[in-house]
Design an enzyme around this catalytic site. Sequence first.
Site, mmCIF file in Angstrom:
data_model
loop_
_atom_site.group_PDB
_atom_site.id
_atom_site.type_symbol
_atom_site.label_atom_id
_atom_site.label_comp_id
_atom_site.label_asym_id
_atom_site.label_seq_id
_atom_site.Cartn_x
_atom_site.Cartn_y
_atom_site.Cartn_z
ATOM 1 C CB SER A 176 -0.977 -0.046 1.178
ATOM 2 O OG SER A 176 -2.002 0.900 1.019
ATOM 3 C CG ASP A 276 -6.915 -2.390 -3.633
ATOM 4 O OD1 ASP A 276 -7.475 -1.345 -3.235
ATOM 5 O OD2 ASP A 276 -5.699 -2.611 -3.473
ATOM 6 C CG HIS A 306 -6.143 -1.948 0.174
ATOM 7 N ND1 HIS A 306 -5.326 -1.656 -0.888
ATOM 8 C CD2 HIS A 306 -5.553 -1.385 1.261
ATOM 9 C CE1 HIS A 306 -4.293 -0.942 -0.471
ATOM 10 N NE2 HIS A 306 -4.410 -0.774 0.837
#
Length: 332
Positions: A176, A276, A306
Amino acid sequence: MGDSTSPDAAAAAAAALVPVMTKKTNLFMQIVVNKDGTVTRPQVPALPPSADSPSSPVLSRDVPLDAARGTYLRLYLPNPVPPSHAKLPVILYFHGGGFVVLSAASIFYHNYCDTMSAAVPALVASLEYRLAPEHRLPAAYQDAEAAVAWLRGAAPADPWVAAHGDLSRCFVMGSSSGGNMAFFAGVRTPKNCAADDLVRGLLLHQPYLGGVERTPSEANSEDDGMLPLEANDLLWRLALPEGADRDHEFCNPAKSLAHDAVAGLPRCLVTGNAADPLVDRQREFISWLRDRGVDVVDKTDSPGYHAVELFVPDKAQELCAAVRDFVFAHDA
């Protein structure tokens, strides 16, 4: 650390923190922005390193990086080290949290690095870096650069690295916001990543990217359980330099980064999940990299949301398998 902090126990504890993935229970939605510009962050359990627990399947210990900045590296070593004449690859890892929350010691990321160290296997170095908005970008990038410099300068003298790490097989990985950092570690320190082959590849898991114009997956994420649109907007507002919009190169490199900035980048693995909100952005990013001559392995079609690998052990193992394949492909 004993049974209570084994990888399985840590995974169960992490999953218990998010029993239902909804916008209402979302971690990022619990961030409180204070009048002085600082934030009050939600409390997330942190785990200590395990070097004093010789029965642990993975040992870990903290190594200071920059005392003035409060940064350190948490090293992970399989226990026992797999019997082999070859030393372990070294993976420098940057945790996620939108640049604003979480830590190398947070239960989610400590557990994943534990798992990855054993599953690849690899010697993993997870960076504790400065968070926004108290330290807006590029502060996290500067800390990442310092960690890459540690690989060259101080790592050879570290006893675990000296005994078990192969510094000719270093990889930079992030998840991320950490995936964003791993990319910019390559861009901002080209001599570290290309000229002397210190870093053999970049592993960008669900890299955190954005832009002023919404992609379809972003526009449809208003009620996403892990990264709702409102939280996504807040994180970028807190992380980017004052006055910058979401087409700033830190957020939208495909639009704003100089054309030649990625010249000389090593091979990249980009992994992600089909549900995601960032997946459209990640796929655009892959095309942009390839158009500029970067060798990219695309694995962005895995089912899941995610950061699912932090809460579902099978997904953690799936990601570890992709990491293993990429890392050891260099030995073929």
